[in-house]
Motif scaffolding. Structure first.
Motif, PDB file in Angstrom:
ATOM      1  N   ILE A  97       0.808  -1.228   0.000  1.00 53.69           N
ATOM      2  CA  ILE A  97       0.000   0.000   0.000  1.00 53.69           C
ATOM      3  C   ILE A  97       0.839   1.275   0.000  1.00 53.69           C
ATOM      4  O   ILE A  97       0.289   2.363   0.124  1.00 53.69           O
ATOM      5  CB  ILE A  97      -1.018   0.021   1.162  1.00 53.69           C
ATOM      6  CG1 ILE A  97      -0.318  -0.080   2.507  1.00 53.69           C
ATOM      7  CG2 ILE A  97      -2.074  -1.049   0.968  1.00 53.69           C
ATOM      8  CD1 ILE A  97      -1.253   0.157   3.678  1.00 53.69           C
ATOM      9  N   VAL A  98       2.153   1.153  -0.152  1.00 54.82           N
ATOM     10  CA  VAL A  98       3.003   2.345  -0.210  1.00 54.82           C
ATOM     11  C   VAL A  98       2.602   3.222  -1.396  1.00 54.82           C
ATOM     12  O   VAL A  98       2.443   4.438  -1.262  1.00 54.82           O
ATOM     13  CB  VAL A  98       4.500   1.966  -0.284  1.00 54.82           C
ATOM     14  CG1 VAL A  98       5.355   3.166  -0.644  1.00 54.82           C
ATOM     15  CG2 VAL A  98       4.957   1.367   1.034  1.00 54.82           C
ATOM     16  N   HIS A  99       2.417   2.616  -2.565  1.00 55.10           N
ATOM     17  CA  HIS A  99       2.073   3.402  -3.754  1.00 55.10           C
ATOM     18  C   HIS A  99       0.733   4.125  -3.618  1.00 55.10           C
ATOM     19  O   HIS A  99       0.654   5.330  -3.884  1.00 55.10           O
ATOM     20  CB  HIS A  99       2.105   2.521  -5.007  1.00 55.10           C
ATOM     21  CG  HIS A  99       1.840   3.290  -6.263  1.00 55.10           C
ATOM     22  ND1 HIS A  99       2.740   4.187  -6.785  1.00 55.10           N
ATOM     23  CD2 HIS A  99       0.756   3.321  -7.066  1.00 55.10           C
ATOM     24  CE1 HIS A  99       2.224   4.735  -7.877  1.00 55.10           C
ATOM     25  NE2 HIS A  99       1.017   4.228  -8.070  1.00 55.10           N
ATOM     26  N   SER A 136       1.251   7.027  -1.234  1.00 54.76           N
ATOM     27  CA  SER A 136       2.062   8.111  -1.810  1.00 54.76           C
ATOM     28  C   SER A 136       1.258   8.882  -2.853  1.00 54.76           C
ATOM     29  O   SER A 136       1.381  10.102  -2.968  1.00 54.76           O
ATOM     30  CB  SER A 136       3.367   7.580  -2.404  1.00 54.76           C
ATOM     31  OG  SER A 136       3.125   6.759  -3.515  1.00 54.76           O
ATOM     32  N   TRP A 137       0.415   8.190  -3.594  1.00 57.59           N
ATOM     33  CA  TRP A 137      -0.454   8.844  -4.580  1.00 57.59           C
ATOM     34  C   TRP A 137      -1.420   9.796  -3.876  1.00 57.59           C
ATOM     35  O   TRP A 137      -1.622  10.934  -4.309  1.00 57.59           O
ATOM     36  CB  TRP A 137      -1.214   7.779  -5.372  1.00 57.59           C
ATOM     37  CG  TRP A 137      -2.116   8.357  -6.405  1.00 57.59           C
ATOM     38  CD1 TRP A 137      -3.463   8.528  -6.320  1.00 57.59           C
ATOM     39  CD2 TRP A 137      -1.739   8.863  -7.688  1.00 57.59           C
ATOM     40  NE1 TRP A 137      -3.944   9.108  -7.467  1.00 57.59           N
ATOM     41  CE2 TRP A 137      -2.910   9.321  -8.329  1.00 57.59           C
ATOM     42  CE3 TRP A 137      -0.535   8.967  -8.358  1.00 57.59           C
ATOM     43  CZ2 TRP A 137      -2.904   9.884  -9.593  1.00 57.59           C
ATOM     44  CZ3 TRP A 137      -0.535   9.524  -9.619  1.00 57.59           C
ATOM     45  CH2 TRP A 137      -1.703   9.972 -10.228  1.00 57.59           C
ATOM     46  N   ALA A 138      -2.000   9.338  -2.759  1.00 60.11           N
ATOM     47  CA  ALA A 138      -2.960  10.164  -2.021  1.00 60.11           C
ATOM     48  C   ALA A 138      -2.290  11.391  -1.402  1.00 60.11           C
ATOM     49  O   ALA A 138      -2.910  12.446  -1.280  1.00 60.11           O
ATOM     50  CB  ALA A 138      -3.627   9.335  -0.929  1.00 60.11           C
ATOM     51  N   PRO A 184     -10.029  -2.393   1.929  1.00 60.58           N
ATOM     52  CA  PRO A 184      -9.410  -1.436   1.018  1.00 60.58           C
ATOM     53  C   PRO A 184      -9.930  -0.027   1.302  1.00 60.58           C
ATOM     54  O   PRO A 184     -11.052   0.148   1.770  1.00 60.58           O
ATOM     55  CB  PRO A 184      -9.850  -1.912  -0.360  1.00 60.58           C
ATOM     56  CG  PRO A 184     -11.180  -2.559  -0.127  1.00 60.58           C
ATOM     57  CD  PRO A 184     -11.092  -3.153   1.272  1.00 60.58           C
ATOM     58  N   PHE A 185      -9.113   0.967   1.026  1.00 62.16           N
ATOM     59  CA  PHE A 185      -9.489   2.353   1.257  1.00 62.16           C
ATOM     60  C   PHE A 185      -9.187   3.149  -0.004  1.00 62.16           C
ATOM     61  O   PHE A 185      -8.497   2.679  -0.896  1.00 62.16           O
ATOM     62  CB  PHE A 185      -8.745   2.944   2.460  1.00 62.16           C
ATOM     63  CG  PHE A 185      -7.256   2.795   2.364  1.00 62.16           C
ATOM     64  CD1 PHE A 185      -6.485   3.720   1.686  1.00 62.16           C
ATOM     65  CD2 PHE A 185      -6.626   1.707   2.941  1.00 62.16           C
ATOM     66  CE1 PHE A 185      -5.118   3.567   1.579  1.00 62.16           C
ATOM     67  CE2 PHE A 185      -5.253   1.554   2.848  1.00 62.16           C
ATOM     68  CZ  PHE A 185      -4.504   2.484   2.158  1.00 62.16           C
ATOM     69  N   THR A 186      -9.712   4.369  -0.062  1.00 62.38           N
ATOM     70  CA  THR A 186      -9.506   5.205  -1.244  1.00 62.38           C
ATOM     71  C   THR A 186      -8.499   6.307  -0.930  1.00 62.38           C
ATOM     72  O   THR A 186      -8.267   6.641   0.236  1.00 62.38           O
ATOM     73  CB  THR A 186     -10.827   5.874  -1.686  1.00 62.38           C
ATOM     74  OG1 THR A 186     -11.236   6.786  -0.664  1.00 62.38           O
ATOM     75  CG2 THR A 186     -11.918   4.849  -1.949  1.00 62.38           C
ATOM     76  N   ALA A 187      -7.937   6.882  -1.980  1.00 63.45           N
ATOM     77  CA  ALA A 187      -7.006   8.002  -1.829  1.00 63.45           C
ATOM     78  C   ALA A 187      -7.724   9.182  -1.176  1.00 63.45           C
ATOM     79  O   ALA A 187      -7.135   9.922  -0.391  1.00 63.45           O
ATOM     80  CB  ALA A 187      -6.440   8.407  -3.189  1.00 63.45           C
ATOM     81  N   GLU A 188      -8.993   9.347  -1.479  1.00 68.16           N
ATOM     82  CA  GLU A 188      -9.772  10.440  -0.897  1.00 68.16           C
ATOM     83  C   GLU A 188      -9.893  10.286   0.619  1.00 68.16           C
ATOM     84  O   GLU A 188      -9.831  11.271   1.356  1.00 68.16           O
ATOM     85  CB  GLU A 188     -11.159  10.489  -1.536  1.00 68.16           C
ATOM     86  CG  GLU A 188     -11.951  11.696  -1.122  1.00 68.16           C
ATOM     87  CD  GLU A 188     -13.288  11.811  -1.845  1.00 68.16           C
ATOM     88  OE1 GLU A 188     -14.087  12.652  -1.415  1.00 68.16           O
ATOM     89  OE2 GLU A 188     -13.531  11.071  -2.815  1.00 68.16           O
TER      90      GLU A 188
END
Length: 141
Positions: free
Chosen positions: A14-16, A19-21, A109-113
Motif C-alpha cells: 500500500i506504499v504506492h 504516496s499517490w494520495a 481497502p481504502f480510497t485516496a480520498e
C-alpha cells in the motif's frame, strides 16, 4: 512556513496508493517512508514538526498495536492514522479509538480520498471548498 512531517510505516503493497494520495500535499508536508517499527521508533525521536504517523496494524506478520501504544505514551500529541489489516479485530480497533491511541482508522481497502481527508484533519490543513464548475467558467446555473 515550514513543512510538517508525515511518517509512513506500512506494508509494501500500500506504499504506492498512500504516496499517490499524499501528492496533493507536497507543498505542505514532507513524507518519510519506513519499513519497520524499529526504524520508525528511531526516526520519531529526531523528527520535528511531525503532525501524523500512518501506521499499518501488521508489519512483517507482527502486530504494531503495542508499538502504537508506546509511541502515544512517549508523544501524546502525535496523531496516528492506523491502516487496519484483515487480521485486526473490531474489538482492538474500537479499544484503540476509545483510548485515543489512534486518531483515525482506515480499513483495507481504502480510497485516496479517505487518506486525503484524514491528512487534512490530522495536520490541521484547511480543505479547499469545492467550487461548482459553472462558477469557475462564469456561466449561470
Amino acid at each position: 512556513m515550514a513543512k510538517k512531517s508525515v511518517l509512513v510505516c506500512v506494508k509494501k503493497d500500500i506504499v504506492h496508493p498512500i504516496s499517490w494520495a499524499l501528492r496533493e500535499f507536497e507543498k505542505q508536508i514532507s513524507v518519510r517512508y519506513l519499513d519497520t517499527t524499529k526504524q520508525l521508533g528511531m526516526v520519531l525521536g529526531d523528527v520535528e514538526n511531525c503532525c501524523a504517523v500512518i501506521l499499518d496494524s501488521n508489519i512483517g506478520d507482527e502486530s504494531t498495536l503495542d508499538f502504537a501504544k508506546e509511541i502515544k505514551n512517549d508523544k501524546p500529541s502525535l496523531k496516528i492514522l492506523l491502516i487496519a489489516s484483515s487480521g485486526t479485530t473490531k474489538e482492538e480497533i474500537v479499544g484503540l479509538i476509545q483510548s485515543k491511541i489512534v486518531s483515525g482508522v482506515l480499513i483495507r481497502p481504502f480510497t485516496a480520498e479517505q487518506v486525503s481527508d484524514y491528512i487534512y484533519k490530522l495536520c490541521g490543513f484547511q480543505k479547499p471548498s469545492e467550487v461548482p464548475w459553472y462558477m469557475q467558467t462564469g456561466m449561470k446555473p
